[in-house]
Design an enzyme around this catalytic site. Sequence first.
Site, PDB file in Angstrom:
ATOM      1  N   THR A  31      -0.387   7.249  -0.470  1.00 46.94           N
ATOM      2  CA  THR A  31       0.657   7.865  -1.409  1.00 46.94           C
ATOM      3  C   THR A  31       1.365   8.066  -2.455  1.00 46.94           C
ATOM      4  OG1 THR A  31       1.893   6.834   0.638  1.00 46.94           O
ATOM      5  CG2 THR A  31       2.919   8.444  -0.055  1.00 46.94           C
ATOM      6  N   GLY A  97       3.795  -3.763  -3.470  1.00 46.34           N
ATOM      7  CA  GLY A  97       2.703  -4.598  -4.120  1.00 46.34           C
ATOM      8  C   GLY A  97       1.246  -4.452  -2.935  1.00 46.34           C
ATOM      9  N   GLY A  98       1.709  -4.015  -1.932  1.00 39.48           N
ATOM     10  CA  GLY A  98       0.209  -4.025  -1.259  1.00 39.48           C
ATOM     11  C   GLY A  98      -0.939  -4.158  -1.802  1.00 39.48           C
ATOM     12  N   GLU A 105       4.188  -1.564 -11.922  1.00 38.51           N
ATOM     13  CA  GLU A 105       5.015  -0.190 -10.933  1.00 38.51           C
ATOM     14  C   GLU A 105       6.229  -0.498 -11.545  1.00 38.51           C
ATOM     15  OE1 GLU A 105       2.484   0.826  -7.010  1.00 38.51           O
ATOM     16  OE2 GLU A 105       3.683  -0.757  -7.209  1.00 38.51           O
TER      17      GLU A 105
HETATM   18  C1  5RP Z   1       1.083  -0.897  -5.087  1.00 42.77           C
HETATM   19  C2  5RP Z   1       2.065  -0.571  -4.241  1.00 42.77           C
HETATM   20  C3  5RP Z   1       1.746   0.253  -3.352  1.00 42.77           C
HETATM   21  O1  5RP Z   1       3.130   1.609  -3.813  1.00 42.77           O
HETATM   22  C4  5RP Z   1       2.335   0.493  -1.766  1.00 42.77           C
HETATM   23  O2  5RP Z   1       1.127  -0.911  -1.817  1.00 42.77           O
HETATM   24  C5  5RP Z   1       1.907   1.708  -0.478  1.00 42.77           C
HETATM   25  O3  5RP Z   1       0.995   1.612  -0.943  1.00 42.77           O
HETATM   26  P1  5RP Z   1       0.412   3.330   0.069  1.00 42.77           P
HETATM   27  O4  5RP Z   1       1.014   3.964  -0.521  1.00 42.77           O
HETATM   28  O5  5RP Z   1      -1.501   2.952   0.297  1.00 42.77           O
HETATM   29  O6  5RP Z   1       0.789   2.269   1.390  1.00 42.77           O
HETATM   30  O7  5RP Z   1       3.032  -1.500  -4.384  1.00 42.77           O
HETATM   31  O8  5RP Z   1       1.378  -2.025  -5.600  1.00 42.77           O
END
Ligand code: 5RP
Length: 223
Positions: A31, A97-98, A105
């Site tokens: 995103t 953190g995904g 962050e």
């Molecule tokens: C990375 C994050 C991302 O913001 C979170 O994983 C969302 O990612 P995406 O927009 O691909 O769903 O925290 O550490």
Amino acid sequence: MDVEEMKRMAAYEAVKQVKDGMIIGLGTGSTARYAILRLGEMVREGIEIIGIATSKQSEKLAKKVGIKIADLNDYEEIDLTIDGADEIDKNLNLIKGGGGALLREKIVATCSKKEIIIADERKIVNKFSFPLPVEVVKFGWKRTADKLRKLGFEVEIRHGFVTDNGNYILDCKYDGLENAKEMEMEINNLPGVVENGLFVGLADEIIIGTKDGVVKKVSMHNK
Ligand code: 5RP
């Protein structure tokens, strides 16, 4: 409308708040990527900004699209950060953190005058259920995992993944996460833990892409 379009809409709405001369925190993930791409276009159209990246991946993309990147050590404050999230609850607390970038962050979020979180509508939840990412040092990580299990988590190492800081990520499943702030602090108190993906009271505004357009929520909490 598909999910990618919802992400893009949220990102484009957020970057409208970016003004000439700002120091901008650049989030990580699919995103936040849309926001970086749009900022790149704005730079090519003539706006001058400086980006502080929350990951090597975002730094690389930002440079590719023409955004100047600086070191956080050289700026006391970031004007605005635009980042994604894995889950957002009704109090606008987050799990992040995904993508494994939670440490940088969180550092960037805490140095930002304003933190905007962009997401598609699937990320809004009544109760957190996304496995909580916990960044731990490599030394003795199995023993750190034991300590997290004692707190009630089901712990799994993120196989084959090393963070930008040279650490591991433990993904922690749970039945319920009631008091997010206390849990955030309890986890961070464990020796071996560097940071965890609970972001409590850090989001100032949430911009959600939905099937019916963009929805904004402004936080009431003070940082
Ligand atoms: C990375 C994050 C991302 O913001 C979170 O994983 C969302 O990612 P995406 O927009 O691909 O769903 O925290 O550490």
